[in-house]
Design an enzyme around this catalytic site. Structure first.
Site, PDB file in Angstrom:
ATOM      1  N   HIS A  60       1.522   4.460  -2.726  1.00 17.75           N
ATOM      2  CA  HIS A  60       1.634   5.918  -2.547  1.00 17.75           C
ATOM      3  C   HIS A  60       2.872   6.460  -3.261  1.00 17.75           C
ATOM      4  O   HIS A  60       2.834   7.532  -3.860  1.00 17.75           O
ATOM      5  CB  HIS A  60       1.721   6.273  -1.062  1.00 17.75           C
ATOM      6  CG  HIS A  60       0.397   6.227  -0.354  1.00 17.75           C
ATOM      7  ND1 HIS A  60      -0.723   6.876  -0.815  1.00 17.75           N
ATOM      8  CD2 HIS A  60       0.025   5.623   0.809  1.00 17.75           C
ATOM      9  CE1 HIS A  60      -1.732   6.665   0.025  1.00 17.75           C
ATOM     10  NE2 HIS A  60      -1.308   5.901   1.013  1.00 17.75           N
TER      11      HIS A  60
ATOM     12  N   HIS B 152       0.841  -1.208   0.000  1.00 10.89           N
ATOM     13  CA  HIS B 152       0.000   0.000   0.000  1.00 10.89           C
ATOM     14  C   HIS B 152       0.877   1.259   0.000  1.00 10.89           C
ATOM     15  O   HIS B 152       0.620   2.199  -0.756  1.00 10.89           O
ATOM     16  CB  HIS B 152      -0.929  -0.026   1.213  1.00 10.89           C
ATOM     17  CG  HIS B 152      -1.696   1.236   1.429  1.00 10.89           C
ATOM     18  ND1 HIS B 152      -2.952   1.457   0.885  1.00 10.89           N
ATOM     19  CD2 HIS B 152      -1.387   2.355   2.119  1.00 10.89           C
ATOM     20  CE1 HIS B 152      -3.363   2.665   1.234  1.00 10.89           C
ATOM     21  NE2 HIS B 152      -2.441   3.236   1.996  1.00 10.89           N
ATOM     22  N   GLU B 153       1.926   1.250   0.823  1.00 10.39           N
ATOM     23  CA  GLU B 153       2.824   2.417   0.878  1.00 10.39           C
ATOM     24  C   GLU B 153       3.593   2.562  -0.438  1.00 10.39           C
ATOM     25  O   GLU B 153       3.827   3.677  -0.896  1.00 10.39           O
ATOM     26  CB  GLU B 153       3.788   2.310   2.063  1.00 10.39           C
ATOM     27  CG  GLU B 153       3.124   2.189   3.445  1.00 10.39           C
ATOM     28  CD  GLU B 153       2.018   3.205   3.706  1.00 10.39           C
ATOM     29  OE1 GLU B 153       2.032   4.291   3.104  1.00 10.39           O
ATOM     30  OE2 GLU B 153       1.115   2.890   4.502  1.00 10.39           O
TER      31      GLU B 153
HETATM   32 ZN   LIG Z   1      -2.239   5.148   2.687  1.00 10.39          ZN
END
Ligand SMILES: [Zn+2]
Length: 229
Positions: A104, A100-101
């Protein structure tokens, strides 16, 4: 009374989201992923994959660091650092969070507009949420509608931040799942479903925060309207 009626659903949702994210994380923090890599290694692989697929070699220069605390994982667009709370974990939960990071970081490299907007809103939203309540309270006691209106405007910045956060978070999770499958690190349907569960639970906390902010704003507007009568 009105305040409680208005905010109770948001509070309940926030409590539920908090419980859901903790319990889902705890459940999959005990399940080792079949790829056998650590969260930090997974992040590195996904960044390398993103560097090629997006044609953004700078993704290889994103630093992967450890950060203290639980579920404190984040990507910092200013310093291009991806910080993981459990970088050495091989559990599905931590791999999902790391992916998830990385999502980003890919948003940042691809100049994904909602992420840039969110970063720009940070100082405005912080100031807005600090000033809103004193302004509205002051306006209420001084019977000054303009002061309340100013407070509402300040609070709107904080609300905008929580709303812009939603597409940013959903998109990062979508990218995470794509990356994990494209790289072949998480392909078994059971593991994909587990990562999905962890990321959906995390997303719910952002939905709860946005709902609470919007309802708070509605309440402030109602205070303003009742003051004007
Ligand atoms: Zn996030």
């Amino acid at each position: 009374m009105l305040y409680i009626l208005l905010l109770a659903p948001a509070l309940l949702l926030a409590l539920y989201a908090q419980w859901k994210v903790r319990s889902t994380y705890a459940r999959y923090a005990k399940v080792r992923a079949s790829c056998g890599l650590t969260a930090a290694q997974v992040a590195e692989r996904l960044l390398a994959h993103g560097a090629v697929s997006l044609g953004k070699p700078e993704l290889r220069r994103v630093r992967i660091e450890a950060v203290p605390g639980q579920l404190t994982d984040h990507y910092d667009p200013r310093t291009k650092a991806l910080r993981l709370s459990r970088p050495d974990s091989t559990a599905l939960a931590d791999i999902g969070v790391a992916a998830h990071e990385a999502g980003h970081a890919l948003q940042d490299a691809a100049r994904y507009a909602p992420l840039a907007l969110r970063s720009g809103l940070v100082p405005v939203a912080q100031l807005g949420s600090q000033l809103a309540f004193p302004l509205i309270l002051g306006g209420f006691f001084l019977n000054a509608a303009n002061l309340i209106l100013l407070g509402i405007l300040a609070y709107t910045a904080a609300v905008a931040f929580t709303l812009v956060t939603l597409p940013v978070e959903f998109n990062a999770s979508r990218r995470a799942l794509q990356l994990l499958q494209q790289t072949g690190l998480v392909t078994h349907p059971r593991e994909v479903a587990a990562v999905k569960r962890v990321l959906s639970a995390a997303a719910l906390t952002y939905v709860a925060a946005a709902a609470a902010a919007v309802l708070n704003l509605v309440y402030y507007v109602m205070v303003f309207l009742s003051q004007r009568r």
